[in-house]
Design a protein around this motif. Structure first.
Motif, mmCIF file in Angstrom:
data_model
loop_
_atom_site.group_PDB
_atom_site.id
_atom_site.type_symbol
_atom_site.label_atom_id
_atom_site.label_comp_id
_atom_site.label_asym_id
_atom_site.label_seq_id
_atom_site.Cartn_x
_atom_site.Cartn_y
_atom_site.Cartn_z
ATOM 1 N N PHE A 185 0.830 -1.205 0.000
ATOM 2 C CA PHE A 185 0.000 0.000 0.000
ATOM 3 C C PHE A 185 0.867 1.259 0.000
ATOM 4 O O PHE A 185 0.595 2.219 -0.713
ATOM 5 N N GLY A 186 1.910 1.256 0.811
ATOM 6 C CA GLY A 186 2.789 2.429 0.899
ATOM 7 C C GLY A 186 3.508 2.716 -0.400
ATOM 8 O O GLY A 186 3.545 3.859 -0.868
ATOM 9 N N VAL A 187 4.085 1.681 -1.002
ATOM 10 C CA VAL A 187 4.797 1.852 -2.272
ATOM 11 C C VAL A 187 3.842 2.342 -3.354
ATOM 12 O O VAL A 187 4.156 3.271 -4.110
ATOM 13 N N ALA A 188 2.669 1.751 -3.429
ATOM 14 C CA ALA A 188 1.701 2.149 -4.457
ATOM 15 C C ALA A 188 1.265 3.595 -4.277
ATOM 16 O O ALA A 188 1.183 4.356 -5.247
ATOM 17 N N LEU A 189 1.003 3.999 -3.051
ATOM 18 C CA LEU A 189 0.545 5.356 -2.798
ATOM 19 C C LEU A 189 1.630 6.384 -3.104
ATOM 20 O O LEU A 189 1.363 7.424 -3.716
ATOM 21 N N VAL A 190 2.870 6.096 -2.712
ATOM 22 C CA VAL A 190 3.967 7.031 -2.977
ATOM 23 C C VAL A 190 4.255 7.125 -4.470
ATOM 24 O O VAL A 190 4.386 8.228 -5.018
ATOM 25 N N VAL A 191 4.341 5.999 -5.147
ATOM 26 C CA VAL A 191 4.634 6.008 -6.580
ATOM 27 C C VAL A 191 3.510 6.693 -7.344
ATOM 28 O O VAL A 191 3.766 7.513 -8.233
ATOM 29 N N TRP A 192 2.261 6.412 -6.999
ATOM 30 C CA TRP A 192 1.144 7.056 -7.677
ATOM 31 C C TRP A 192 1.130 8.553 -7.388
ATOM 32 O O TRP A 192 0.886 9.355 -8.284
ATOM 33 N N GLY A 193 1.380 8.935 -6.153
ATOM 34 C CA GLY A 193 1.369 10.352 -5.796
ATOM 35 C C GLY A 193 2.408 11.154 -6.555
ATOM 36 O O GLY A 193 2.143 12.273 -7.003
ATOM 37 N N ILE A 194 3.585 10.583 -6.729
ATOM 38 C CA ILE A 194 4.637 11.283 -7.454
ATOM 39 C C ILE A 194 4.370 11.244 -8.957
ATOM 40 O O ILE A 194 4.503 12.254 -9.653
ATOM 41 N N GLY A 195 3.966 10.101 -9.476
ATOM 42 C CA GLY A 195 3.788 9.959 -10.920
ATOM 43 C C GLY A 195 2.540 10.616 -11.466
ATOM 44 O O GLY A 195 2.497 11.030 -12.625
ATOM 45 N N ALA A 196 1.498 10.732 -10.654
ATOM 46 C CA ALA A 196 0.234 11.286 -11.145
ATOM 47 C C ALA A 196 0.112 12.784 -10.928
ATOM 48 O O ALA A 196 -0.847 13.389 -11.408
ATOM 49 N N THR A 197 1.044 13.398 -10.228
ATOM 50 C CA THR A 197 0.950 14.826 -9.943
ATOM 51 C C THR A 197 0.841 15.680 -11.202
ATOM 52 O O THR A 197 0.009 16.593 -11.242
ATOM 53 N N PRO A 198 1.640 15.452 -12.261
ATOM 54 C CA PRO A 198 1.478 16.290 -13.457
ATOM 55 C C PRO A 198 0.097 16.176 -14.095
ATOM 56 O O PRO A 198 -0.423 17.154 -14.632
ATOM 57 N N ALA A 199 -0.514 15.011 -14.023
ATOM 58 C CA ALA A 199 -1.847 14.848 -14.616
ATOM 59 C C ALA A 199 -2.913 15.528 -13.769
ATOM 60 O O ALA A 199 -3.923 15.984 -14.298
ATOM 61 N N LEU A 200 -2.707 15.601 -12.483
ATOM 62 C CA LEU A 200 -3.698 16.220 -11.608
ATOM 63 C C LEU A 200 -3.597 17.743 -11.596
ATOM 64 O O LEU A 200 -4.604 18.433 -11.506
ATOM 65 N N THR A 201 -2.379 18.262 -11.668
ATOM 66 C CA THR A 201 -2.208 19.712 -11.631
ATOM 67 C C THR A 201 -2.286 20.339 -13.010
ATOM 68 O O THR A 201 -2.670 21.489 -13.142
ATOM 69 N N GLY A 202 -1.915 19.603 -14.043
ATOM 70 C CA GLY A 202 -1.932 20.143 -15.392
ATOM 71 C C GLY A 202 -0.750 21.050 -15.633
ATOM 72 O O GLY A 202 0.098 21.276 -14.784
ATOM 73 N N GLY A 203 -0.693 21.589 -16.818
ATOM 74 C CA GLY A 203 0.382 22.502 -17.180
ATOM 75 C C GLY A 203 -0.040 23.933 -16.965
ATOM 76 O O GLY A 203 -0.728 24.278 -16.009
ATOM 77 N N PHE A 204 0.318 24.777 -17.889
ATOM 78 C CA PHE A 204 -0.024 26.194 -17.828
ATOM 79 C C PHE A 204 -1.538 26.357 -17.846
ATOM 80 O O PHE A 204 -2.220 25.847 -18.719
ATOM 81 N N GLU A 205 -2.067 27.039 -16.861
ATOM 82 C CA GLU A 205 -3.506 27.272 -16.705
ATOM 83 C C GLU A 205 -4.313 25.969 -16.689
ATOM 84 O O GLU A 205 -5.444 25.905 -17.179
ATOM 85 N N GLY A 206 -3.744 24.938 -16.148
ATOM 86 C CA GLY A 206 -4.453 23.665 -15.994
ATOM 87 C C GLY A 206 -4.595 22.863 -17.265
ATOM 88 O O GLY A 206 -5.390 21.926 -17.314
ATOM 89 N N GLU A 207 -3.822 23.205 -18.305
ATOM 90 C CA GLU A 207 -3.902 22.441 -19.549
ATOM 91 C C GLU A 207 -3.442 21.005 -19.312
ATOM 92 O O GLU A 207 -2.497 20.759 -18.594
ATOM 93 N N GLY A 208 -4.086 20.093 -19.946
ATOM 94 C CA GLY A 208 -3.666 18.702 -19.900
ATOM 95 C C GLY A 208 -4.032 17.970 -18.627
ATOM 96 O O GLY A 208 -3.433 16.948 -18.333
ATOM 97 N N ARG A 209 -4.991 18.448 -17.887
ATOM 98 C CA ARG A 209 -5.410 17.707 -16.695
ATOM 99 C C ARG A 209 -6.081 16.415 -17.124
ATOM 100 O O ARG A 209 -6.857 16.387 -18.064
ATOM 101 N N ASP A 210 -5.777 15.369 -16.410
ATOM 102 C CA ASP A 210 -6.342 14.060 -16.716
ATOM 103 C C ASP A 210 -6.681 13.364 -15.405
ATOM 104 O O ASP A 210 -5.818 12.808 -14.745
#
Length: 110
Positions: free
Chosen positions: A14-39
């Motif tokens: 559970f710990g490994v999955a949560l840490v890896v997902w949290g780090i790897g999914a951050t760009p998709a959650l925050t998006g780029g400039f003005e939230g572009e590319g949110r997924d």
């Protein structure tokens, strides 16, 4: 002793999955400039797969190696968690686009 390793395998999964997902999914959650590319599909697709799959994989390896010595059992579970973490990070790297913005033709703004 061996049951404790099984508990730590699930908890570590559970710990490994949560840490890896949290780090790897951050760009998709925050998006780029003005939230572009949110997924937000990484929340309802990758998160459950990683949160359920990684501990299940670690518990499966624990079940296969539980008749061995505790040192071999712990090493097998640790190797499984490291491999699953690496595989999850690689998957999210290919799944989540990297946002890079280059300077325009006018050059840097003074």
């Amino acid at each position: 002793m061996k049951d404790g390793i099984g508990f730590l395998a699930v908890l570590g999964g559970f710990g490994v999955a949560l840490v890896v997902w949290g780090i790897g999914a951050t760009p998709a959650l925050t998006g780029g400039f003005e939230g572009e590319g949110r997924d937000f599909s990484v929340v309802w697709l990758e998160l459950p797969v990683m949160l359920l799959g990684t501990p299940a994989l670690a518990l499966g390896v624990w079940a296969l190696f539980r008749r061995r010595s505790p040192a071999v059992l712990a090493l097998a579970v640790l190797a499984t968690l490291l491999t699953a973490g690496w595989a999850g990070a690689e998957w999210l790297e290919t799944r989540v686009p990297e946002f890079r913005y280059e300077q325009g033709a006018a050059g840097p703004v003074a």
